[in-house]
Design an enzyme around this catalytic site. Structure first.
Site, PDB file in Angstrom:
ATOM      1  N   LYS A 198       0.785  -1.305   0.059  1.00  0.00           N
ATOM      2  CA  LYS A 198       0.022  -0.020  -0.079  1.00  0.00           C
ATOM      3  C   LYS A 198       0.941   1.258   0.120  1.00  0.00           C
ATOM      4  O   LYS A 198       2.011   1.191   0.183  1.00  0.00           O
ATOM      5  CB  LYS A 198      -0.923  -0.046   1.041  1.00  0.00           C
ATOM      6  N   ARG A 217      -3.604 -10.051   5.091  1.00  0.00           N
ATOM      7  CA  ARG A 217      -4.257  -9.984   3.648  1.00  0.00           C
ATOM      8  C   ARG A 217      -2.870  -9.644   2.532  1.00  0.00           C
ATOM      9  O   ARG A 217      -2.422  -8.439   2.898  1.00  0.00           O
ATOM     10  CB  ARG A 217      -5.314  -9.279   3.490  1.00  0.00           C
TER      11      ARG A 217
END
Length: 302
Positions: free
Chosen positions: A228, A263
């Protein structure tokens, strides 16, 4: 710190997803990302069902405990798609992947119509980035289907108080209330504080270090930091595909902070990171042989 992430005697009861038992506190489980989108932020979207199934097989072979398939990008600024287009992308991929792997599959959607079709096509769980606060028909559908669900707090749709953990907790409590009112069995619910969804980079990092405070909600915690933009900003690395080691650091810290699931895109590498972090935080895995250490140090007690 051994046992801190495991939750000790107060750990949530095990959850069965797709016929597999997830024993919370035993180890960290890996949720593999499989994007069936043309505009994934990480550039790894696969629309061809056969290629997606082949990728899913590789993810499972690398150690994925659950494969999470999404057909609508949730990156900031991504165009919304309607249920028809989302299912047009998702349906063939889900059916083909389902025929090729035997680990549980979750579907990343906030639309009741897509979730209904996915359940009929073999999905074992739902991953909702709106935490049941988007489509009002989704919670009743889950209640009637008895599907496990990951409920995420999405700060893009909430006011700020100045304390990201307090805000995440308030949002997750709201999602849990909606679930209870719909008659969903709370033991089927997992929670995600929404790293990267509406937070400033320092808030994302604070969420990570204070993740353990959300264990008071009594449900297993998932966190998704993989590739991210906050990692990219810390590393001054604009390419998501070059954020592997930054992701590894966040996965190790997430385990230390109390995550039950992570995740990730890079399953093979993160499985190794999680295994070592688990050995430190939860104790040496039962039944694993102790490696020979150059200083003669054996496995940690407990």
């Amino acid at each position: 710190m051994q046992g801190a992430a495991a939750g000790g005697p107060g750990a949530p009861a095990a959850t069965t997803i797709g016929g597999r038992r997830f024993a919370w506190g035993a180890r960290t489980y890996l949720v593999a990302v499989l994007n069936a989108t043309p505009d994934s932020f990480s550039g790894d979207g696969v629309l061809d069902a056969t290629l997606a199934a082949e990728r899913a097989e590789r993810l499972v072979g690398a150690g994925a405990d659950l494969v999470d398939i999404g057909a609508e990008s949730t990156r900031p600024g991504a165009p919304a798609v309607d249920a028809y287009e989302e299912w047009r992308r998702l349906g063939p991929v889900l059916r083909t992947v389902r025929s090729r792997i035997d680990v549980p599959i979750s579907v990343d959607t906030s639309k009741a119509e897509v979730a209904r079709r996915a359940a009929d096509a073999g999905a074992d769980a739902l991953n909702d980035v709106r935490g049941l606060l988007g489509d009002p028909e989704l919670a009743p559908l889950l209640a009637s289907a008895g599907l496990p669900a990951i409920l995420m707090h999405n700060q893009r749709h909430h006011a700020r108080s100045g304390d990201p953990v307090a805000d995440a907790r308030a949002g997750l409590e709201q999602s849990l209330r909606v679930a209870r009112e719909a008659g969903i069995d709370e033991e089927l619910l997992l929670l995600d504080p929404g790293f990267g969804f509406g937070w400033e980079p320092p808030e994302n990092l604070e969420l990570l270090v204070r993740l353990g405070e959300l264990r008071a909600l009594g449900r297993p915690l998932l966190i998704g930091t993989s590739r991210k933009s906050t990692i990219g900003l810390v590393l001054d690395e604009p390419s998501p595909g070059r954020r592997l080691w930054g992701t590894a650091a966040t996965v190790a810290l997430a385990v230390a902070s109390g995550a039950d699931l992570v995740r990730v895109h890079d399953v093979e590498e993160m499985a190794l990171v999680a295994r070592v972090a688990d050995a430190v935080v939860r104790g040496w895995p039962a039944g694993d042989p102790a490696p020979l250490h150059p200083l003669g140090v054996g496995p940690p007690a407990g």
